[in-house]
Design an enzyme around this catalytic site. Structure first.
Site, PDB file in Angstrom:
ATOM      1  N   ARG A   1       0.874  -1.188   0.000  1.00 17.73           N
ATOM      2  CA  ARG A   1       0.000   0.000   0.000  1.00 17.73           C
ATOM      3  C   ARG A   1       0.908   1.235   0.000  1.00 17.73           C
ATOM      4  O   ARG A   1       1.786   1.349   0.861  1.00 17.73           O
ATOM      5  CB  ARG A   1      -0.914   0.027   1.234  1.00 17.73           C
TER       6      ARG A   1
ATOM      7  N   ASP B   1      -3.064   9.807   6.697  1.00 19.19           N
ATOM      8  CA  ASP B   1      -2.165   8.742   6.223  1.00 19.19           C
ATOM      9  C   ASP B   1      -0.795   9.285   5.851  1.00 19.19           C
ATOM     10  O   ASP B   1       0.203   8.573   5.895  1.00 19.19           O
ATOM     11  CB  ASP B   1      -2.784   8.014   5.029  1.00 19.19           C
TER      12      ASP B   1
ATOM     13  N   ASN C   1      -5.860  11.479   3.464  1.00 18.83           N
ATOM     14  CA  ASN C   1      -6.631  10.615   4.371  1.00 18.83           C
ATOM     15  C   ASN C   1      -7.687   9.916   3.526  1.00 18.83           C
ATOM     16  O   ASN C   1      -7.810  10.162   2.314  1.00 18.83           O
ATOM     17  CB  ASN C   1      -7.263  11.454   5.490  1.00 18.83           C
TER      18      ASN C   1
HETATM   19  O1  MRU Z   1      -7.769   2.447   3.892  1.00 22.84           O
HETATM   20  P1  MRU Z   1      -7.585   2.574   5.389  1.00 22.84           P
HETATM   21  O2  MRU Z   1      -8.722   2.023   6.151  1.00 22.84           O
HETATM   22  O3  MRU Z   1      -6.240   2.057   5.838  1.00 22.84           O
HETATM   23  O4  MRU Z   1      -7.577   4.155   5.620  1.00 22.84           O
HETATM   24  C1  MRU Z   1      -7.373   4.619   6.925  1.00 22.84           C
HETATM   25  C2  MRU Z   1      -7.501   6.062   7.083  1.00 22.84           C
HETATM   26  O5  MRU Z   1      -7.668   6.813   6.141  1.00 22.84           O
HETATM   27  C3  MRU Z   1      -7.313   6.585   8.472  1.00 22.84           C
HETATM   28  O6  MRU Z   1      -8.061   7.736   8.671  1.00 22.84           O
HETATM   29  C4  MRU Z   1      -5.831   6.918   8.666  1.00 22.84           C
HETATM   30  O7  MRU Z   1      -5.031   5.821   8.338  1.00 22.84           O
HETATM   31  C5  MRU Z   1      -5.534   7.338  10.048  1.00 22.84           C
HETATM   32  S1  MRU Z   1      -5.594   6.012  11.206  1.00 22.84           S
HETATM   33  C6  MRU Z   1      -5.210   6.699  12.675  1.00 22.84           C
END
Ligand code: MRU
Length: 343
Positions: free
Chosen positions: A91, A234, A244
Protein backbone atom coordinates in the site's frame (compact mmCIF):
# COMPACT_ATOMS: atom_id res chain seq x y z
CA UNK A 1 -3.56 -3.87 28.59
CA UNK A 2 -6.94 -2.78 29.85
CA UNK A 3 -10.20 -4.44 28.84
CA UNK A 4 -11.25 -1.30 27.01
CA UNK A 5 -8.72 -1.85 24.23
CA UNK A 6 -8.10 -4.97 22.20
CA UNK A 7 -4.52 -6.09 21.56
CA UNK A 8 -5.12 -6.20 17.83
CA UNK A 9 -1.51 -6.66 16.63
CA UNK A 10 0.76 -8.86 18.70
CA UNK A 11 3.11 -11.79 18.69
CA UNK A 12 1.94 -15.35 19.40
CA UNK A 13 2.89 -16.77 22.82
CA UNK A 14 5.99 -18.44 21.36
CA UNK A 15 6.77 -15.16 19.51
CA UNK A 16 7.21 -16.95 16.18
CA UNK A 17 4.01 -15.75 14.49
CA UNK A 18 2.14 -12.50 14.09
CA UNK A 19 -1.40 -12.42 15.48
CA UNK A 20 -3.91 -9.83 14.25
CA UNK A 21 -7.58 -9.10 14.71
CA UNK A 22 -9.13 -9.55 11.25
CA UNK A 23 -10.74 -6.14 10.73
CA UNK A 24 -12.66 -7.28 7.64
CA UNK A 25 -14.90 -9.41 9.88
CA UNK A 26 -15.82 -6.65 12.33
CA UNK A 27 -18.22 -5.85 13.86
CA UNK A 28 -20.03 -9.17 13.43
CA UNK A 29 -17.22 -11.41 14.48
CA UNK A 30 -14.03 -10.91 16.45
CA UNK A 31 -11.52 -13.35 15.00
CA UNK A 32 -7.76 -13.40 15.34
CA UNK A 33 -5.60 -14.85 12.58
CA UNK A 34 -1.97 -15.98 12.71
CA UNK A 35 0.49 -14.97 10.01
CA UNK A 36 3.85 -16.58 9.33
CA UNK A 37 4.95 -15.89 5.78
CA UNK A 38 5.64 -12.66 3.92
CA UNK A 39 2.86 -13.59 1.45
CA UNK A 40 0.29 -13.96 4.25
CA UNK A 41 1.38 -10.62 5.69
CA UNK A 42 1.18 -8.88 2.30
CA UNK A 43 -2.31 -10.29 1.75
CA UNK A 44 -3.44 -9.11 5.20
CA UNK A 45 -2.42 -5.54 4.36
CA UNK A 46 -3.89 -5.46 0.84
CA UNK A 47 -7.19 -7.01 2.03
CA UNK A 48 -7.37 -4.50 4.91
CA UNK A 49 -7.40 -7.21 7.59
CA UNK A 50 -4.96 -4.77 9.15
CA UNK A 51 -5.31 -1.10 8.21
CA UNK A 52 -4.92 2.46 9.48
CA UNK A 53 -1.62 4.28 9.06
CA UNK A 54 -0.05 3.83 12.54
CA UNK A 55 -1.33 0.23 12.81
CA UNK A 56 0.39 -0.56 9.51
CA UNK A 57 3.66 0.72 11.02
CA UNK A 58 3.21 -1.41 14.14
CA UNK A 59 2.30 -4.43 12.01
CA UNK A 60 5.37 -3.92 9.78
CA UNK A 61 7.68 -3.87 12.81
CA UNK A 62 6.36 -7.16 14.23
CA UNK A 63 6.16 -8.70 10.75
CA UNK A 64 9.84 -8.07 10.02
CA UNK A 65 10.80 -9.46 13.43
CA UNK A 66 8.83 -12.68 12.82
CA UNK A 67 10.24 -13.06 9.30
CA UNK A 68 13.80 -12.40 10.48
CA UNK A 69 13.64 -15.45 12.79
CA UNK A 70 13.57 -17.66 9.69
CA UNK A 71 16.45 -16.09 7.75
CA UNK A 72 19.65 -17.93 7.01
CA UNK A 73 22.57 -16.13 8.70
CA UNK A 74 24.58 -16.27 5.44
CA UNK A 75 22.07 -14.11 3.54
CA UNK A 76 20.28 -12.39 6.43
CA UNK A 77 20.33 -8.80 5.13
CA UNK A 78 19.51 -9.84 1.58
CA UNK A 79 16.41 -11.72 2.78
CA UNK A 80 15.51 -8.89 5.15
CA UNK A 81 15.65 -6.22 2.41
CA UNK A 82 13.72 -8.44 -0.05
CA UNK A 83 10.80 -8.96 2.38
CA UNK A 84 10.80 -5.32 3.54
CA UNK A 85 10.55 -4.13 -0.07
CA UNK A 86 7.80 -6.65 -0.78
CA UNK A 87 5.69 -5.55 2.20
CA UNK A 88 6.36 -1.90 1.34
CA UNK A 89 4.83 -2.42 -2.12
CA UNK A 90 1.48 -3.48 -0.60
CA UNK A 91 0.00 0.00 0.00
CA UNK A 92 1.63 3.28 -1.04
CA UNK A 93 -0.17 6.14 0.74
CA UNK A 94 0.33 5.69 4.51
CA UNK A 95 3.91 6.74 5.27
CA UNK A 96 4.01 4.76 8.54
CA UNK A 97 4.37 1.49 6.63
CA UNK A 98 7.51 2.43 4.69
CA UNK A 99 8.90 4.33 7.67
CA UNK A 100 8.60 1.35 10.05
CA UNK A 101 10.14 -0.97 7.44
CA UNK A 102 13.06 1.43 7.02
CA UNK A 103 13.45 1.66 10.78
CA UNK A 104 13.56 -2.14 11.11
CA UNK A 105 16.02 -2.40 8.20
CA UNK A 106 18.30 0.18 9.87
CA UNK A 107 18.09 -1.77 13.15
CA UNK A 108 18.95 -5.00 11.35
CA UNK A 109 21.96 -3.41 9.68
CA UNK A 110 23.17 -1.69 12.83
CA UNK A 111 22.92 -4.82 14.96
CA UNK A 112 24.41 -7.12 12.33
CA UNK A 113 21.16 -9.10 12.15
CA UNK A 114 20.69 -9.57 15.89
CA UNK A 115 17.05 -10.62 16.26
CA UNK A 116 17.02 -9.49 19.91
CA UNK A 117 17.67 -5.93 18.68
CA UNK A 118 14.82 -6.34 16.17
CA UNK A 119 12.50 -7.53 18.93
CA UNK A 120 13.31 -4.39 20.91
CA UNK A 121 12.79 -2.17 17.86
CA UNK A 122 9.32 -3.49 16.97
CA UNK A 123 8.27 -3.19 20.60
CA UNK A 124 9.54 0.42 20.59
CA UNK A 125 7.38 1.25 17.54
CA UNK A 126 4.31 -0.02 19.41
CA UNK A 127 5.20 1.63 22.74
CA UNK A 128 5.91 4.97 21.07
CA UNK A 129 2.57 4.81 19.25
CA UNK A 130 0.73 4.21 22.52
CA UNK A 131 2.38 7.29 24.04
CA UNK A 132 1.76 9.40 20.91
CA UNK A 133 -1.93 8.44 20.69
CA UNK A 134 -2.44 9.20 24.38
CA UNK A 135 -0.81 12.64 24.01
CA UNK A 136 -2.76 13.42 20.79
CA UNK A 137 -6.01 12.43 22.50
CA UNK A 138 -5.25 14.79 25.41
CA UNK A 139 -4.60 17.71 23.05
CA UNK A 140 -7.78 16.90 21.11
CA UNK A 141 -9.74 16.66 24.35
CA UNK A 142 -8.68 20.22 25.23
CA UNK A 143 -10.79 21.41 22.25
CA UNK A 144 -13.96 19.66 23.46
CA UNK A 145 -16.54 20.99 25.90
CA UNK A 146 -19.32 19.33 27.84
CA UNK A 147 -22.00 18.58 25.22
CA UNK A 148 -19.71 18.87 22.15
CA UNK A 149 -20.57 16.86 19.04
CA UNK A 150 -17.73 15.65 16.83
CA UNK A 151 -18.00 14.49 13.22
CA UNK A 152 -15.41 11.96 12.06
CA UNK A 153 -14.64 10.08 8.84
CA UNK A 154 -13.21 6.59 8.25
CA UNK A 155 -11.63 4.92 11.30
CA UNK A 156 -8.83 6.48 13.31
CA UNK A 157 -9.47 4.66 16.55
CA UNK A 158 -7.60 2.09 18.64
CA UNK A 159 -7.64 -0.60 15.95
CA UNK A 160 -6.14 1.82 13.40
CA UNK A 161 -3.35 2.65 15.84
CA UNK A 162 -2.60 1.35 19.32
CA UNK A 163 -4.61 2.37 22.39
CA UNK A 164 -6.81 5.47 22.07
CA UNK A 165 -6.42 6.12 18.38
CA UNK A 166 -5.96 9.58 16.94
CA UNK A 167 -9.14 11.23 15.63
CA UNK A 168 -11.47 9.31 17.92
CA UNK A 169 -9.02 9.22 20.83
CA UNK A 170 -10.29 12.50 22.35
CA UNK A 171 -13.89 11.23 22.17
CA UNK A 172 -12.99 7.96 23.91
CA UNK A 173 -10.96 9.85 26.51
CA UNK A 174 -13.87 12.25 27.12
CA UNK A 175 -16.20 9.28 27.70
CA UNK A 176 -13.68 7.74 30.11
CA UNK A 177 -13.70 10.96 32.11
CA UNK A 178 -17.48 11.06 32.27
CA UNK A 179 -17.82 14.01 29.87
CA UNK A 180 -20.95 14.16 27.74
CA UNK A 181 -19.58 14.17 24.18
CA UNK A 182 -21.45 12.83 21.15
CA UNK A 183 -20.18 11.74 17.75
CA UNK A 184 -21.45 11.45 14.20
CA UNK A 185 -19.51 9.06 12.01
CA UNK A 186 -19.55 8.91 8.23
CA UNK A 187 -20.09 5.38 6.97
CA UNK A 188 -17.09 5.93 4.65
CA UNK A 189 -17.83 4.36 1.29
CA UNK A 190 -16.78 2.10 -0.29
CA UNK A 191 -15.31 -0.07 2.47
CA UNK A 192 -17.40 1.23 5.36
CA UNK A 193 -14.63 1.68 7.93
CA UNK A 194 -16.83 4.29 9.65
CA UNK A 195 -19.94 2.09 9.81
CA UNK A 196 -18.17 -1.15 10.66
CA UNK A 197 -15.25 0.01 12.81
CA UNK A 198 -15.72 3.54 14.17
CA UNK A 199 -19.36 3.02 15.14
CA UNK A 200 -18.35 -0.24 16.88
CA UNK A 201 -15.39 1.29 18.72
CA UNK A 202 -17.36 4.33 19.89
CA UNK A 203 -20.34 2.26 21.03
CA UNK A 204 -17.98 -0.09 22.89
CA UNK A 205 -16.52 2.97 24.63
CA UNK A 206 -20.02 4.08 25.65
CA UNK A 207 -20.14 7.12 23.35
CA UNK A 208 -23.43 8.48 22.02
CA UNK A 209 -22.79 7.84 18.31
CA UNK A 210 -24.91 8.44 15.21
CA UNK A 211 -24.01 6.82 11.90
CA UNK A 212 -24.60 8.82 8.70
CA UNK A 213 -23.96 8.20 5.01
CA UNK A 214 -21.08 10.21 3.57
CA UNK A 215 -23.43 12.38 1.53
CA UNK A 216 -25.23 13.59 4.68
CA UNK A 217 -22.37 15.42 6.38
CA UNK A 218 -23.08 18.83 4.79
CA UNK A 219 -26.71 18.50 5.77
CA UNK A 220 -25.95 17.76 9.45
CA UNK A 221 -23.46 20.64 9.53
CA UNK A 222 -26.01 23.03 8.01
CA UNK A 223 -28.41 22.12 10.81
CA UNK A 224 -25.83 23.15 13.43
CA UNK A 225 -25.50 19.62 14.76
CA UNK A 226 -21.68 19.49 14.52
CA UNK A 227 -19.28 21.53 16.70
CA UNK A 228 -15.99 20.20 15.37
CA UNK A 229 -14.57 17.70 12.84
CA UNK A 230 -11.74 15.34 13.80
CA UNK A 231 -10.13 13.16 11.11
CA UNK A 232 -7.00 11.00 10.92
CA UNK A 233 -4.26 11.10 8.32
CA UNK A 234 -2.17 8.74 6.22
CA UNK A 235 0.51 11.21 5.16
CA UNK A 236 0.86 14.91 5.91
CA UNK A 237 3.02 16.93 3.50
CA UNK A 238 5.37 19.70 4.64
CA UNK A 239 2.83 22.39 3.72
CA UNK A 240 0.03 20.71 5.71
CA UNK A 241 -1.81 19.14 2.75
CA UNK A 242 -3.15 15.89 4.18
CA UNK A 243 -3.91 12.53 2.58
CA UNK A 244 -6.63 10.61 4.37
CA UNK A 245 -9.45 8.25 3.44
CA UNK A 246 -11.32 9.24 0.29
CA UNK A 247 -14.08 11.73 1.17
CA UNK A 248 -12.09 13.64 3.78
CA UNK A 249 -11.51 16.62 1.47
CA UNK A 250 -15.25 16.87 0.75
CA UNK A 251 -15.90 16.99 4.49
CA UNK A 252 -13.29 19.73 4.92
CA UNK A 253 -14.85 21.82 2.13
CA UNK A 254 -18.30 21.51 3.74
CA UNK A 255 -16.85 22.32 7.18
CA UNK A 256 -15.23 25.50 5.82
CA UNK A 257 -18.54 26.53 4.24
CA UNK A 258 -20.48 26.04 7.47
CA UNK A 259 -17.79 27.49 9.77
CA UNK A 260 -17.12 24.17 11.55
CA UNK A 261 -13.49 23.85 12.80
CA UNK A 262 -11.70 21.03 10.97
CA UNK A 263 -8.80 19.27 12.70
CA UNK A 264 -6.44 16.54 11.47
CA UNK A 265 -5.03 14.31 14.22
CA UNK A 266 -1.94 12.19 13.72
CA UNK A 267 1.45 11.32 15.17
CA UNK A 268 4.64 12.94 13.87
CA UNK A 269 5.40 9.52 12.34
CA UNK A 270 2.69 10.37 9.75
CA UNK A 271 4.26 13.71 8.76
CA UNK A 272 6.46 13.45 5.68
CA UNK A 273 8.52 16.59 5.14
CA UNK A 274 9.98 15.00 2.01
CA UNK A 275 6.58 15.53 0.36
CA UNK A 276 6.48 19.27 -0.21
CA UNK A 277 2.76 19.32 -0.95
CA UNK A 278 -0.16 16.97 -1.49
CA UNK A 279 0.70 16.56 -5.16
CA UNK A 280 3.80 14.55 -4.12
CA UNK A 281 1.64 11.97 -2.30
CA UNK A 282 0.93 8.73 -4.15
CA UNK A 283 -2.76 7.84 -3.95
CA UNK A 284 -3.58 4.13 -3.83
CA UNK A 285 -6.03 2.92 -6.49
CA UNK A 286 -8.12 -0.11 -5.57
CA UNK A 287 -10.28 -2.66 -7.36
CA UNK A 288 -13.56 -1.20 -8.63
CA UNK A 289 -15.38 -4.27 -7.24
CA UNK A 290 -15.16 -2.58 -3.85
CA UNK A 291 -17.63 -0.03 -5.25
CA UNK A 292 -19.81 -2.25 -7.39
CA UNK A 293 -20.02 -5.59 -5.65
CA UNK A 294 -18.36 -6.06 -2.28
CA UNK A 295 -20.55 -6.13 0.87
CA UNK A 296 -23.74 -6.90 -1.09
CA UNK A 297 -25.37 -10.28 -1.56
CA UNK A 298 -25.94 -9.27 -5.21
CA UNK A 299 -23.88 -6.79 -7.19
CA UNK A 300 -25.51 -3.36 -6.82
CA UNK A 301 -24.15 -1.86 -10.04
CA UNK A 302 -24.58 -3.11 -13.62
CA UNK A 303 -22.06 -5.77 -14.54
CA UNK A 304 -19.08 -4.33 -16.38
CA UNK A 305 -19.60 -0.71 -15.29
CA UNK A 306 -16.33 1.23 -15.17
CA UNK A 307 -15.41 2.18 -11.59
CA UNK A 308 -12.87 4.71 -10.31
CA UNK A 309 -11.77 3.79 -6.80
CA UNK A 310 -9.04 5.96 -5.25
CA UNK A 311 -8.63 4.96 -1.58
CA UNK A 312 -7.51 8.39 -0.38
CA UNK A 313 -7.75 12.06 -1.22
CA UNK A 314 -5.72 15.10 -0.28
CA UNK A 315 -7.28 17.83 1.82
CA UNK A 316 -5.83 21.22 0.99
CA UNK A 317 -4.07 22.74 3.99
CA UNK A 318 -6.11 25.95 3.62
CA UNK A 319 -9.16 23.97 4.81
CA UNK A 320 -7.46 22.65 7.96
CA UNK A 321 -7.92 24.59 11.22
CA UNK A 322 -5.14 22.71 13.02
CA UNK A 323 -3.03 19.56 12.94
CA UNK A 324 -2.89 17.83 16.31
CA UNK A 325 0.27 15.81 16.99
CA UNK A 326 1.70 14.32 20.17
CA UNK A 327 3.85 17.46 20.46
CA UNK A 328 0.97 19.92 20.35
CA UNK A 329 -1.47 21.62 17.98
CA UNK A 330 0.10 23.05 14.81
CA UNK A 331 -1.59 26.05 13.19
CA UNK A 332 -1.10 27.65 9.77
CA UNK A 333 1.28 28.42 8.20
CA UNK A 334 2.05 24.70 8.38
CA UNK A 335 5.40 24.83 6.62
CA UNK A 336 6.66 26.65 9.72
CA UNK A 337 4.65 24.93 12.45
CA UNK A 338 5.21 21.38 11.12
CA UNK A 339 8.85 22.10 10.33
CA UNK A 340 9.50 23.29 13.90
CA UNK A 341 8.32 19.91 15.26
CA UNK A 342 11.43 18.28 13.83
CA UNK A 343 14.01 20.86 14.88
O1 MRU B 1 -7.77 2.45 3.89
P1 MRU B 1 -7.58 2.57 5.39
O2 MRU B 1 -8.72 2.02 6.15
O3 MRU B 1 -6.24 2.06 5.84
O4 MRU B 1 -7.58 4.15 5.62
C1 MRU B 1 -7.37 4.62 6.92
C2 MRU B 1 -7.50 6.06 7.08
O5 MRU B 1 -7.67 6.81 6.14
C3 MRU B 1 -7.31 6.58 8.47
O6 MRU B 1 -8.06 7.74 8.67
C4 MRU B 1 -5.83 6.92 8.67
O7 MRU B 1 -5.03 5.82 8.34
C5 MRU B 1 -5.53 7.34 10.05
S1 MRU B 1 -5.59 6.01 11.21
C6 MRU B 1 -5.21 6.70 12.68
Amino acid sequence: MTDRFVDHVRLSDDERRLVILDQTLLPNSREYIELETAEEMYEAIVSLRIRGAPALGIFAGFAMYVLSLGYDKACFMESFRRDAEYLCSSRPTAVNLSRALKRMTDAAEKSGGDTRALRRECQAILDEDIDMCTAISRFGLSLLKEGSTVLTHCNAGPIATSRYGTAIGPIIMAAERGMRVAAYCDETRPLLQGARLTAWELMTAGVDVTLICDNMSASVMSQGKIDICFVGCDRVAANGDTANKIGTSLLAIAAKHYGVPFYVLGPTSTIDLECRSGSDIVIEQRDGKEISTLWYSHPMAPEGVRCFNPAFDVTDSSLITGIITEKGICRPPYTESLGSLFK
